[in-house]
Design an enzyme around this catalytic site. Structure first.
Site, PDB file in Angstrom:
ATOM      1  N   SER A 127       0.803  -1.222   0.000  1.00  0.00           N
ATOM      2  CA  SER A 127       0.000   0.000   0.000  1.00  0.00           C
ATOM      3  C   SER A 127       0.837   1.274   0.000  1.00  0.00           C
ATOM      4  O   SER A 127       1.886   1.350   0.644  1.00  0.00           O
ATOM      5  CB  SER A 127      -0.884   0.004   1.259  1.00  0.00           C
ATOM      6  OG  SER A 127      -1.433   1.276   1.477  1.00  0.00           O
ATOM      7  N   GLU A 129       0.097   3.679   1.662  1.00  0.00           N
ATOM      8  CA  GLU A 129       0.131   4.147   3.058  1.00  0.00           C
ATOM      9  C   GLU A 129       1.517   3.966   3.656  1.00  0.00           C
ATOM     10  O   GLU A 129       1.875   4.646   4.610  1.00  0.00           O
ATOM     11  CB  GLU A 129      -0.880   3.361   3.902  1.00  0.00           C
ATOM     12  CG  GLU A 129      -2.288   3.895   3.864  1.00  0.00           C
ATOM     13  CD  GLU A 129      -2.439   5.203   4.629  1.00  0.00           C
ATOM     14  OE1 GLU A 129      -2.991   6.153   4.028  1.00  0.00           O
ATOM     15  OE2 GLU A 129      -2.004   5.293   5.787  1.00  0.00           O
ATOM     16  N   TYR A 151      -1.761   0.284  10.669  1.00  0.00           N
ATOM     17  CA  TYR A 151      -2.031  -0.386   9.388  1.00  0.00           C
ATOM     18  C   TYR A 151      -0.795  -0.312   8.489  1.00  0.00           C
ATOM     19  O   TYR A 151      -0.355  -1.325   7.921  1.00  0.00           O
ATOM     20  CB  TYR A 151      -3.236   0.283   8.701  1.00  0.00           C
ATOM     21  CG  TYR A 151      -3.416  -0.129   7.257  1.00  0.00           C
ATOM     22  CD1 TYR A 151      -4.050  -1.321   6.914  1.00  0.00           C
ATOM     23  CD2 TYR A 151      -2.942   0.687   6.215  1.00  0.00           C
ATOM     24  CE1 TYR A 151      -4.206  -1.698   5.581  1.00  0.00           C
ATOM     25  CE2 TYR A 151      -3.097   0.317   4.885  1.00  0.00           C
ATOM     26  CZ  TYR A 151      -3.725  -0.873   4.568  1.00  0.00           C
ATOM     27  OH  TYR A 151      -3.878  -1.254   3.257  1.00  0.00           O
TER      28      TYR A 151
HETATM   29  P1  NAP Z   1     -11.476  -4.803   1.641  1.00  0.00           P
HETATM   30  O1  NAP Z   1     -12.616  -4.488   0.738  1.00  0.00           O
HETATM   31  O2  NAP Z   1     -11.467  -4.284   3.032  1.00  0.00           O
HETATM   32  O3  NAP Z   1     -11.356  -6.411   1.691  1.00  0.00           O
HETATM   33  C1  NAP Z   1     -10.606  -7.057   2.682  1.00  0.00           C
HETATM   34  C2  NAP Z   1     -10.808  -8.557   2.535  1.00  0.00           C
HETATM   35  O4  NAP Z   1     -10.019  -9.221   3.532  1.00  0.00           O
HETATM   36  C3  NAP Z   1     -12.258  -9.034   2.753  1.00  0.00           C
HETATM   37  O5  NAP Z   1     -12.533 -10.071   1.841  1.00  0.00           O
HETATM   38  C4  NAP Z   1     -12.218  -9.594   4.158  1.00  0.00           C
HETATM   39  O6  NAP Z   1     -13.192 -10.573   4.415  1.00  0.00           O
HETATM   40  C5  NAP Z   1     -10.838 -10.219   4.149  1.00  0.00           C
HETATM   41  N1  NAP Z   1     -10.321 -10.522   5.487  1.00  0.00           N
HETATM   42  C6  NAP Z   1     -10.175  -9.669   6.525  1.00  0.00           C
HETATM   43  N2  NAP Z   1      -9.656 -10.310   7.587  1.00  0.00           N
HETATM   44  C7  NAP Z   1      -9.468 -11.598   7.207  1.00  0.00           C
HETATM   45  C8  NAP Z   1      -8.969 -12.751   7.857  1.00  0.00           C
HETATM   46  N3  NAP Z   1      -8.569 -12.713   9.124  1.00  0.00           N
HETATM   47  N4  NAP Z   1      -8.900 -13.909   7.155  1.00  0.00           N
HETATM   48  C9  NAP Z   1      -9.315 -13.977   5.877  1.00  0.00           C
HETATM   49  N5  NAP Z   1      -9.816 -12.918   5.205  1.00  0.00           N
HETATM   50  C10 NAP Z   1      -9.892 -11.740   5.861  1.00  0.00           C
HETATM   51  O7  NAP Z   1     -10.091  -4.351   0.974  1.00  0.00           O
HETATM   52  P2  NAP Z   1      -9.770  -3.944  -0.559  1.00  0.00           P
HETATM   53  O8  NAP Z   1     -10.026  -2.498  -0.729  1.00  0.00           O
HETATM   54  O9  NAP Z   1     -10.390  -4.922  -1.451  1.00  0.00           O
HETATM   55  O10 NAP Z   1      -8.186  -4.112  -0.569  1.00  0.00           O
HETATM   56  C11 NAP Z   1      -7.583  -5.362  -0.872  1.00  0.00           C
HETATM   57  C12 NAP Z   1      -6.177  -5.383  -0.291  1.00  0.00           C
HETATM   58  O11 NAP Z   1      -5.400  -4.341  -0.876  1.00  0.00           O
HETATM   59  C13 NAP Z   1      -6.101  -5.155   1.212  1.00  0.00           C
HETATM   60  O12 NAP Z   1      -5.018  -5.909   1.695  1.00  0.00           O
HETATM   61  C14 NAP Z   1      -5.787  -3.680   1.342  1.00  0.00           C
HETATM   62  O13 NAP Z   1      -5.136  -3.412   2.557  1.00  0.00           O
HETATM   63  C15 NAP Z   1      -4.887  -3.489   0.132  1.00  0.00           C
HETATM   64  N6  NAP Z   1      -4.857  -2.156  -0.453  1.00  0.00           N
HETATM   65  C16 NAP Z   1      -6.029  -1.552  -0.787  1.00  0.00           C
HETATM   66  C17 NAP Z   1      -6.002  -0.310  -1.391  1.00  0.00           C
HETATM   67  C18 NAP Z   1      -7.272   0.393  -1.793  1.00  0.00           C
HETATM   68  O14 NAP Z   1      -7.221   1.606  -2.019  1.00  0.00           O
HETATM   69  N7  NAP Z   1      -8.396  -0.315  -1.905  1.00  0.00           N
HETATM   70  C19 NAP Z   1      -4.765   0.296  -1.666  1.00  0.00           C
HETATM   71  C20 NAP Z   1      -3.594  -0.366  -1.335  1.00  0.00           C
HETATM   72  C21 NAP Z   1      -3.652  -1.608  -0.739  1.00  0.00           C
HETATM   73  P3  NAP Z   1     -14.695 -10.213   4.964  1.00  0.00           P
HETATM   74  O15 NAP Z   1     -15.504  -9.956   3.723  1.00  0.00           O
HETATM   75  O16 NAP Z   1     -15.088 -11.441   5.684  1.00  0.00           O
HETATM   76  O17 NAP Z   1     -14.567  -8.996   5.828  1.00  0.00           O
HETATM   77  N1  GDD Z   2     -12.662   7.264   5.846  1.00  0.00           N
HETATM   78  C1  GDD Z   2     -12.774   8.572   5.988  1.00  0.00           C
HETATM   79  N2  GDD Z   2     -13.930   9.091   6.519  1.00  0.00           N
HETATM   80  N3  GDD Z   2     -11.761   9.367   5.588  1.00  0.00           N
HETATM   81  C2  GDD Z   2     -11.906  10.704   5.719  1.00  0.00           C
HETATM   82  C3  GDD Z   2     -13.064  11.278   6.239  1.00  0.00           C
HETATM   83  C4  GDD Z   2     -14.128  10.434   6.670  1.00  0.00           C
HETATM   84  O1  GDD Z   2     -15.160  10.866   7.159  1.00  0.00           O
HETATM   85  N4  GDD Z   2     -12.903  12.631   6.215  1.00  0.00           N
HETATM   86  C5  GDD Z   2     -11.699  12.874   5.686  1.00  0.00           C
HETATM   87  N5  GDD Z   2     -11.083  11.705   5.383  1.00  0.00           N
HETATM   88  C6  GDD Z   2      -9.725  11.581   4.846  1.00  0.00           C
HETATM   89  C7  GDD Z   2      -8.820  10.672   5.699  1.00  0.00           C
HETATM   90  O2  GDD Z   2      -8.359  11.379   6.862  1.00  0.00           O
HETATM   91  C8  GDD Z   2      -7.728  10.353   4.681  1.00  0.00           C
HETATM   92  O3  GDD Z   2      -6.780  11.381   4.647  1.00  0.00           O
HETATM   93  C9  GDD Z   2      -8.484  10.337   3.346  1.00  0.00           C
HETATM   94  O4  GDD Z   2      -9.767  10.941   3.588  1.00  0.00           O
HETATM   95  C10 GDD Z   2      -8.693   8.950   2.741  1.00  0.00           C
HETATM   96  O5  GDD Z   2      -9.237   8.105   3.740  1.00  0.00           O
HETATM   97  P1  GDD Z   2      -9.765   6.628   3.378  1.00  0.00           P
HETATM   98  O6  GDD Z   2     -10.715   6.682   2.246  1.00  0.00           O
HETATM   99  O7  GDD Z   2     -10.240   6.014   4.660  1.00  0.00           O
HETATM  100  O8  GDD Z   2      -8.481   5.880   2.807  1.00  0.00           O
HETATM  101  P2  GDD Z   2      -6.957   5.841   3.295  1.00  0.00           P
HETATM  102  O9  GDD Z   2      -6.161   6.680   2.350  1.00  0.00           O
HETATM  103  O10 GDD Z   2      -6.826   6.081   4.743  1.00  0.00           O
HETATM  104  O11 GDD Z   2      -6.605   4.288   3.067  1.00  0.00           O
HETATM  105  C11 GDD Z   2      -7.012   3.618   1.875  1.00  0.00           C
HETATM  106  O12 GDD Z   2      -5.980   3.681   0.912  1.00  0.00           O
HETATM  107  C12 GDD Z   2      -4.781   3.009   1.266  1.00  0.00           C
HETATM  108  C13 GDD Z   2      -3.788   3.221   0.125  1.00  0.00           C
HETATM  109  O13 GDD Z   2      -3.173   4.467   0.240  1.00  0.00           O
HETATM  110  C14 GDD Z   2      -7.343   2.157   2.249  1.00  0.00           C
HETATM  111  O14 GDD Z   2      -7.915   1.516   1.140  1.00  0.00           O
HETATM  112  C15 GDD Z   2      -6.099   1.388   2.642  1.00  0.00           C
HETATM  113  O15 GDD Z   2      -6.422  -0.002   2.832  1.00  0.00           O
HETATM  114  C16 GDD Z   2      -5.075   1.540   1.507  1.00  0.00           C
HETATM  115  O16 GDD Z   2      -3.894   0.844   1.816  1.00  0.00           O
END
Ligand code: NAP
Ligand code: GDD
Length: 325
Positions: A127, A129, A151
């Site tokens: 990520s 992050e 995280y």
């Molecule tokens: P998500 O929608 O939160 O999905 C997370 C998945 O992990 C769900 O299927 C959840 O299952 C499963 N899970 C959680 N705890 C588990 C456990 N103990 N054992 C087995 N499965 C478990 O996340 P996403 O947005 O698809 O992201 C996919 C991956 O990419 C994550 O690792 C996230 O950290 C990473 N990532 C995401 C982003 C982004 O912007 N989306 C960016 C960078 C990296 P349940 O359905 O049962 O909860």
């Molecule tokens: N969730 C949330 N809710 N975020 C808020 C809000 C609110 O009400 N108001 C402002 N934000 C700001 C957060 O403080 C952050 O700076 C930004 O919006 C994005 O927040 P999120 O959408 O929760 O995502 P994230 O950037 O913290 O994390 C996501 O992206 C990562 C990759 O950079 C997640 O998908 C992580 O799993 C992923 O790794």
């Protein structure tokens, strides 16, 4: 027929990746954890119309024995480790669980692959992050990391374990450093989906305002459908490596909101309420990715603009809310 195992198949990326792999003729297996409310939380797979086409296996990233058994039984050619406690804000409230699943869970999965199917190609969902308090204005594979949340610290451990298993054991293990990516299947707690759902509610007269935290934060947002293609491309390479996946454009939460409100003919200033309780103990102020390596080596480029993605998400939320009224 190639076999893929996806952990996190019920999440946003897992669902899109499963759809992509099915389209390529893969036999797709997904690890799912038990829930007391339903047999399987397969709402996203059903949304994409693929729930019947994937094979689900019981297991949990915290339970090494379940991972060993799954890899032994499935014998996958490709393993995509997407499962995680993925919500940054929750990681301050549940730092140990986040470490156990998002961090150690990856080590468990690497061990299962090393022991049961060492020639499988492995993908780790790393990520942006991990860059946290960014050390360079444009973040690439060579930018130093500075995690700002439990995280991000857990993801950094998982990232280095992936690199370590590649270098120590010769595993074909790649780490995709993906910047934020969203879609209509995004969890409601993340800011884009909270905004598109909130705007749809205001438009339909179901709510009057939208409460947010730090709207000055900037993110490099892309579409999940585009980003899962990069995951697959990484595992098709002869040599495993690490890649940044991003759009190269950064936008404030404030401006992202404007796109959503304007799509519904509403003015953001009339409905946004800033709630200090929604600020984080430590913020990642800005992320901006340089995906030049993914472009040159994988031939990957983002296809969806932020504007088109937010409009797609608002439309999906309007449809969902209208159907449930
Ligand atoms: P998500 O929608 O939160 O999905 C997370 C998945 O992990 C769900 O299927 C959840 O299952 C499963 N899970 C959680 N705890 C588990 C456990 N103990 N054992 C087995 N499965 C478990 O996340 P996403 O947005 O698809 O992201 C996919 C991956 O990419 C994550 O690792 C996230 O950290 C990473 N990532 C995401 C982003 C982004 O912007 N989306 C960016 C960078 C990296 P349940 O359905 O049962 O909860
Ligand atoms: N969730 C949330 N809710 N975020 C808020 C809000 C609110 O009400 N108001 C402002 N934000 C700001 C957060 O403080 C952050 O700076 C930004 O919006 C994005 O927040 P999120 O959408 O929760 O995502 P994230 O950037 O913290 O994390 C996501 O992206 C990562 C990759 O950079 C997640 O998908 C992580 O799993 C992923 O790794």
């Amino acid at each position: 027929m190639k076999k893929a195992l996806i952990t996190g198949i019920t999440g946003q990326d897992g669902a899109y990746l499963a759809q992509l792999l099915l389209g390529k003729g893969y036999d797709v297996h997904g690890l799912v954890r038990r829930s007391s409310t339903t047999d399987v939380n397969d709402v996203r797979l059903r949304w994409l119309g693929i729930a019947q086409d994937v094979r689900l296996v019981d297991g949990d990233l915290a339970d090494l024995s379940s991972l060993l058994r799954t890899v032994r039984t499935v014998q996958p050619d490709e393993v995509y480790n997407l499962a995680a406690q993925s919500f940054v804000k929750t990681s301050w409230q549940q730092p140990l669980l986040t470490g156990a699943i998002t961090g150690l869970g990856c080590a468990n999965m690497l061990e299962a692959v090393r022991i049961e199917k060492p020639d499988a190609h492995f993908y780790q969902a790393s990520s942006s992050e991990m860059y946290g308090l960014v050390q360079e204005p444009l973040q690439s594979e060579s930018t130093p990391f500075y995690p700002r949340s439990p995280y991000a610290a857990a993801k950094l451990y998982a990232h280095w374990m992936t690199v370590n298993y590649r270098e120590s054991f010769g595993l074909h293990a790649s780490s995709g450093i993906l910047f934020n990516h969203e879609s209509p299947l995004r969890g409601i707690e993340f800011v884009t989906r909270k905004v598109t759902d909130g705007v749809a509610r205001i438009k339909l007269g179901l709510a009057g305002n939208l409460r947010l935290g730090n709207i000055d934060a900037k993110r490099d947002w892309g579409h999940a459908r585009d980003y899962v293609k990069a995951m697959w491309l990484m595992l098709q390479q002869q040599i495993a490596d690490d890649y940044v996946v991003a759009t190269g454009r950064t936008v404030t939460v404030r401006d992202m909101c404007r796109i959503a409100f304007e799509h519904c003919g509403l003015a953001a200033e009339e409905h946004l309420v800033i709630d200090p309780a929604l600020f984080r103990p430590a913020e990642v102020d800005v992320l901006l990715g340089d995906a030049a390596k993914a472009k040159s080596r994988l031939g990957w480029e983002p296809e969806t603009s932020l504007e088109d993605m937010i409009r797609e998400m608002v439309d999906a939320d309007l449809k969902r809310l209208s159907a449930s009224r």
